[in-house]
Design a protein around this motif. Structure first.
Motif, short mmCIF file in Angstrom:
data_model
loop_
_atom_site.label_atom_id
_atom_site.label_comp_id
_atom_site.label_asym_id
_atom_site.label_seq_id
_atom_site.Cartn_x
_atom_site.Cartn_y
_atom_site.Cartn_z
N ASP A 8 65.89 74.86 55.28
CA ASP A 8 66.30 75.65 56.44
C ASP A 8 67.30 76.66 55.87
N GLN A 29 53.35 73.71 54.27
CA GLN A 29 53.57 74.15 55.66
C GLN A 29 54.82 75.00 55.66
N VAL A 32 58.02 73.77 53.96
CA VAL A 32 57.76 72.49 53.31
C VAL A 32 56.93 72.68 52.04
N SER A 59 70.43 74.74 54.23
CA SER A 59 70.24 73.31 54.07
C SER A 59 68.88 73.03 53.43
N ILE A 61 66.61 69.69 51.84
CA ILE A 61 66.51 68.25 51.57
C ILE A 61 65.35 68.02 50.62
N PRO A 69 52.80 60.20 49.22
CA PRO A 69 52.74 59.28 50.36
C PRO A 69 51.48 59.47 51.20
N LYS A 70 51.20 58.46 52.00
CA LYS A 70 50.16 58.61 53.03
C LYS A 70 50.61 59.68 53.99
N ARG A 71 49.67 60.39 54.52
CA ARG A 71 50.04 61.40 55.50
C ARG A 71 49.01 61.48 56.60
N LYS A 72 49.45 61.89 57.76
CA LYS A 72 48.53 62.14 58.86
C LYS A 72 48.73 63.60 59.28
N ILE B 4 58.43 60.63 58.20
CA ILE B 4 59.03 61.97 58.21
C ILE B 4 58.01 62.88 58.90
N VAL B 6 57.13 66.73 59.92
CA VAL B 6 57.41 68.16 59.78
C VAL B 6 56.40 68.92 60.64
N VAL B 28 66.66 65.90 61.61
CA VAL B 28 67.42 66.09 60.37
C VAL B 28 67.60 67.53 59.98
N GLN B 29 66.68 68.35 60.41
CA GLN B 29 66.75 69.76 60.02
C GLN B 29 65.74 70.51 60.89
N VAL B 32 62.15 69.24 61.26
CA VAL B 32 62.00 67.97 60.55
C VAL B 32 62.69 66.84 61.32
N GLU B 34 62.87 62.33 61.34
CA GLU B 34 62.50 61.15 60.58
C GLU B 34 63.05 59.89 61.25
N ILE B 62 52.70 64.03 59.41
CA ILE B 62 53.51 62.82 59.45
C ILE B 62 53.35 62.10 58.11
N TYR B 63 54.44 62.02 57.36
CA TYR B 63 54.43 61.27 56.11
C TYR B 63 54.79 59.83 56.42
#
Lengths: 85, 85
Positions: A8, A29, A32, A59, A61, A69-72, B4, B6, B28-29, B32, B34, B62-63
């Motif tokens: 951000d 994205q 991201v 900011s 992160i 990771p798994k993602r949807k 998480i 986004v 968180v931002q 974002v 989580e 969605i992670y």
């Protein structure tokens, strides 16, 4: 390790951050990026971001994961990671 | 599990998405959220987002992680998660 970077950042600096991250990670994205990196790359990315942002205003992160990771995905995929890696 | 979320959602719908996510997760931002969720909560969140977004225009990822990941914050912390949980 696998990292997800969410940022951000003020509009006056955001393009430089984006350009820098694109050299190291995959854009997934708006605001991201993610990707598999070595510890050395991770340190380089951290350092590079610090040099580009205003730490009193922006900011960023960085989530550090062991593996991708798994993602949807809901809605459209702006940049389907599966097609790239 | 720990998730998480986004999102990149059209401005006309983004406030509804934000309001919905705030009921379930920690902001968180910018764009974002989580939080630790049960499988049932995860399914509810997924369903809720689907109902609010335009799946032809918006994008939400969605992670899914096993636990809260390590993170490195650069710059300011918009909403320090550590203070909340």
């Amino acid at each position: 390790m696998y990292i997800i970077v969410v940022y951000d950042v003020n509009v006056s600096r955001v393009n430089k951050v984006k350009k820098f991250l694109r050299q190291h990670l995959i854009w997934v994205q708006n605001s991201v990026f993610e990707g598999e990196v070595t510890l050395a790359e991770y340190e380089r990315i951290k350092k590079g971001i610090k040099e580009l942002i205003d730490e009193n205003e922006d900011s960023v992160i960085i989530y550090r994961l062991r593996a991708r990771p798994k993602r949807k995905n809901l809605g459209i995929e702006k940049n389907p990671v599966e097609d790239i890696i």
